[in-house]
Design a protein around this motif. Structure first.
Motif, PDB file in Angstrom:
ATOM      1  N   ALA A 256       0.836  -1.201   0.000  1.00 60.60           N
ATOM      2  CA  ALA A 256       0.000   0.000   0.000  1.00 60.60           C
ATOM      3  C   ALA A 256       0.871   1.250   0.000  1.00 60.60           C
ATOM      4  O   ALA A 256       0.565   2.230  -0.696  1.00 60.60           O
ATOM      5  CB  ALA A 256      -0.928  -0.009   1.211  1.00 60.60           C
ATOM      6  N   ARG A 257       1.953   1.213   0.747  1.00 59.95           N
ATOM      7  CA  ARG A 257       2.876   2.358   0.768  1.00 59.95           C
ATOM      8  C   ARG A 257       3.520   2.567  -0.595  1.00 59.95           C
ATOM      9  O   ARG A 257       3.661   3.696  -1.063  1.00 59.95           O
ATOM     10  CB  ARG A 257       3.936   2.122   1.830  1.00 59.95           C
ATOM     11  CG  ARG A 257       4.885   3.257   1.974  1.00 59.95           C
ATOM     12  CD  ARG A 257       5.849   2.996   3.107  1.00 59.95           C
ATOM     13  NE  ARG A 257       6.817   4.078   3.148  1.00 59.95           N
ATOM     14  CZ  ARG A 257       8.055   3.943   3.529  1.00 59.95           C
ATOM     15  NH1 ARG A 257       8.488   2.775   3.938  1.00 59.95           N
ATOM     16  NH2 ARG A 257       8.867   4.957   3.530  1.00 59.95           N
ATOM     17  N   GLU A 258       3.900   1.473  -1.242  1.00 55.16           N
ATOM     18  CA  GLU A 258       4.510   1.574  -2.568  1.00 55.16           C
ATOM     19  C   GLU A 258       3.519   2.139  -3.585  1.00 55.16           C
ATOM     20  O   GLU A 258       3.873   2.975  -4.410  1.00 55.16           O
ATOM     21  CB  GLU A 258       4.976   0.186  -3.012  1.00 55.16           C
ATOM     22  CG  GLU A 258       5.605   0.166  -4.388  1.00 55.16           C
ATOM     23  CD  GLU A 258       5.939  -1.236  -4.838  1.00 55.16           C
ATOM     24  OE1 GLU A 258       6.704  -1.354  -5.808  1.00 55.16           O
ATOM     25  OE2 GLU A 258       5.447  -2.203  -4.248  1.00 55.16           O
ATOM     26  N   LYS A 259       2.261   1.675  -3.517  1.00 56.76           N
ATOM     27  CA  LYS A 259       1.242   2.167  -4.451  1.00 56.76           C
ATOM     28  C   LYS A 259       0.965   3.654  -4.238  1.00 56.76           C
ATOM     29  O   LYS A 259       0.775   4.395  -5.196  1.00 56.76           O
ATOM     30  CB  LYS A 259      -0.055   1.385  -4.289  1.00 56.76           C
ATOM     31  CG  LYS A 259      -0.019  -0.008  -4.854  1.00 56.76           C
ATOM     32  CD  LYS A 259      -0.114   0.004  -6.327  1.00 56.76           C
ATOM     33  CE  LYS A 259      -1.567  -0.031  -6.725  1.00 56.76           C
ATOM     34  NZ  LYS A 259      -1.750  -0.180  -8.147  1.00 56.76           N
ATOM     35  N   SER A 260       0.938   4.082  -2.991  1.00 55.12           N
ATOM     36  CA  SER A 260       0.627   5.490  -2.732  1.00 55.12           C
ATOM     37  C   SER A 260       1.815   6.396  -3.057  1.00 55.12           C
ATOM     38  O   SER A 260       1.625   7.575  -3.333  1.00 55.12           O
ATOM     39  CB  SER A 260       0.199   5.687  -1.286  1.00 55.12           C
ATOM     40  OG  SER A 260       1.288   5.456  -0.419  1.00 55.12           O
ATOM     41  N   ALA A 261       3.023   5.866  -3.031  1.00 59.18           N
ATOM     42  CA  ALA A 261       4.208   6.679  -3.299  1.00 59.18           C
ATOM     43  C   ALA A 261       4.402   6.951  -4.791  1.00 59.18           C
ATOM     44  O   ALA A 261       4.962   7.973  -5.169  1.00 59.18           O
ATOM     45  CB  ALA A 261       5.453   6.008  -2.744  1.00 59.18           C
ATOM     46  N   SER A 262       3.943   6.047  -5.628  1.00 53.34           N
ATOM     47  CA  SER A 262       4.123   6.253  -7.069  1.00 53.34           C
ATOM     48  C   SER A 262       2.867   6.866  -7.663  1.00 53.34           C
ATOM     49  O   SER A 262       1.767   6.682  -7.177  1.00 53.34           O
ATOM     50  CB  SER A 262       4.444   4.926  -7.752  1.00 53.34           C
ATOM     51  OG  SER A 262       3.401   4.011  -7.550  1.00 53.34           O
ATOM     52  N   SER A 263       3.054   7.613  -8.715  1.00 56.70           N
ATOM     53  CA  SER A 263       1.918   8.274  -9.350  1.00 56.70           C
ATOM     54  C   SER A 263       1.579   7.564 -10.652  1.00 56.70           C
ATOM     55  O   SER A 263       2.432   6.964 -11.291  1.00 56.70           O
ATOM     56  CB  SER A 263       2.253   9.738  -9.622  1.00 56.70           C
ATOM     57  OG  SER A 263       3.389   9.824 -10.454  1.00 56.70           O
ATOM     58  N   PRO A 264       0.303   7.645 -11.063  1.00 54.60           N
ATOM     59  CA  PRO A 264      -0.098   7.002 -12.313  1.00 54.60           C
ATOM     60  C   PRO A 264       0.576   7.681 -13.509  1.00 54.60           C
ATOM     61  O   PRO A 264       1.023   8.829 -13.416  1.00 54.60           O
ATOM     62  CB  PRO A 264      -1.606   7.180 -12.344  1.00 54.60           C
ATOM     63  CG  PRO A 264      -1.919   8.238 -11.374  1.00 54.60           C
ATOM     64  CD  PRO A 264      -0.794   8.291 -10.394  1.00 54.60           C
ATOM     65  N   PRO A 265       0.651   7.005 -14.619  1.00 56.42           N
ATOM     66  CA  PRO A 265       1.283   7.596 -15.794  1.00 56.42           C
ATOM     67  C   PRO A 265       0.509   8.812 -16.307  1.00 56.42           C
ATOM     68  O   PRO A 265      -0.707   8.903 -16.148  1.00 56.42           O
ATOM     69  CB  PRO A 265       1.272   6.469 -16.822  1.00 56.42           C
ATOM     70  CG  PRO A 265       0.213   5.541 -16.368  1.00 56.42           C
ATOM     71  CD  PRO A 265       0.145   5.657 -14.877  1.00 56.42           C
ATOM     72  N   ALA A 266       1.230   9.733 -16.904  1.00 56.72           N
ATOM     73  CA  ALA A 266       0.605  10.943 -17.450  1.00 56.72           C
ATOM     74  C   ALA A 266      -0.215  10.586 -18.679  1.00 56.72           C
ATOM     75  O   ALA A 266       0.007   9.578 -19.347  1.00 56.72           O
ATOM     76  CB  ALA A 266       1.683  11.948 -17.813  1.00 56.72           C
ATOM     77  N   GLU A 267      -1.189  11.435 -18.961  1.00 56.13           N
ATOM     78  CA  GLU A 267      -2.024  11.241 -20.157  1.00 56.13           C
ATOM     79  C   GLU A 267      -1.146  11.288 -21.399  1.00 56.13           C
ATOM     80  O   GLU A 267      -0.227  12.101 -21.501  1.00 56.13           O
ATOM     81  CB  GLU A 267      -3.093  12.337 -20.238  1.00 56.13           C
ATOM     82  CG  GLU A 267      -4.166  12.209 -19.184  1.00 56.13           C
ATOM     83  CD  GLU A 267      -5.027  10.980 -19.391  1.00 56.13           C
ATOM     84  OE1 GLU A 267      -5.279  10.591 -20.539  1.00 56.13           O
ATOM     85  OE2 GLU A 267      -5.427  10.386 -18.369  1.00 56.13           O
ATOM     86  N   GLY A 268      -1.427  10.423 -22.320  1.00 55.57           N
ATOM     87  CA  GLY A 268      -0.679  10.409 -23.568  1.00 55.57           C
ATOM     88  C   GLY A 268       0.596   9.589 -23.498  1.00 55.57           C
ATOM     89  O   GLY A 268       1.312   9.469 -24.477  1.00 55.57           O
ATOM     90  N   ASN A 269       0.883   9.017 -22.363  1.00 58.65           N
ATOM     91  CA  ASN A 269       2.070   8.183 -22.235  1.00 58.65           C
ATOM     92  C   ASN A 269       1.725   6.787 -22.731  1.00 58.65           C
ATOM     93  O   ASN A 269       1.005   6.045 -22.081  1.00 58.65           O
ATOM     94  CB  ASN A 269       2.520   8.137 -20.765  1.00 58.65           C
ATOM     95  CG  ASN A 269       3.831   7.414 -20.602  1.00 58.65           C
ATOM     96  OD1 ASN A 269       4.350   6.837 -21.541  1.00 58.65           O
ATOM     97  ND2 ASN A 269       4.354   7.449 -19.398  1.00 58.65           N
ATOM     98  N   ASP A 270       2.242   6.429 -23.888  1.00 62.70           N
ATOM     99  CA  ASP A 270       1.899   5.147 -24.493  1.00 62.70           C
ATOM    100  C   ASP A 270       2.731   3.996 -23.939  1.00 62.70           C
ATOM    101  O   ASP A 270       2.426   2.838 -24.197  1.00 62.70           O
ATOM    102  CB  ASP A 270       2.074   5.213 -26.016  1.00 62.70           C
ATOM    103  CG  ASP A 270       1.058   6.155 -26.646  1.00 62.70           C
ATOM    104  OD1 ASP A 270      -0.019   6.326 -26.056  1.00 62.70           O
ATOM    105  OD2 ASP A 270       1.354   6.705 -27.720  1.00 62.70           O
ATOM    106  N   LYS A 271       3.769   4.313 -23.192  1.00 54.84           N
ATOM    107  CA  LYS A 271       4.618   3.244 -22.675  1.00 54.84           C
ATOM    108  C   LYS A 271       3.867   2.369 -21.667  1.00 54.84           C
ATOM    109  O   LYS A 271       4.014   1.165 -21.649  1.00 54.84           O
ATOM    110  CB  LYS A 271       5.861   3.819 -21.996  1.00 54.84           C
ATOM    111  CG  LYS A 271       6.922   4.307 -22.925  1.00 54.84           C
ATOM    112  CD  LYS A 271       8.054   4.836 -22.088  1.00 54.84           C
ATOM    113  CE  LYS A 271       9.365   4.376 -22.676  1.00 54.84           C
ATOM    114  NZ  LYS A 271      10.496   4.891 -21.902  1.00 54.84           N
TER     115      LYS A 271
END
Length: 65
Positions: free
Chosen positions: A40-55
């Protein structure tokens, strides 16, 4: 000889045995709890990918972490 060994291993007469046999079960539960908290800590620390990021699409990001 095998029967004696099995008897010793399966029916320990030590006084401390009733207190120590549940230790592995407690460690399993504790490990699962620690894993859930760290995940849960790892999930909250990272942010979702930006819009338009196809990777990495957002649904892939949800599964990746």
């Amino acid at each position: 000889m095998a029967a004696t060994t099995a008897d010793i291993l399966t029916a320990p007469q030590a006084g401390w045995w009733p207190y120590t046999w549940p230790v592995p079960w407690h460690l399993i539960c504790l490990s699962a709890l620690v894993w859930a908290l760290l995940r849960a800590r790892e999930k909250s620390a990272s942010s979702p990918p930006a819009e338009g990021n196809d990777k990495l699409r957002e649904e892939e990001w949800e599964e990746a972490a």
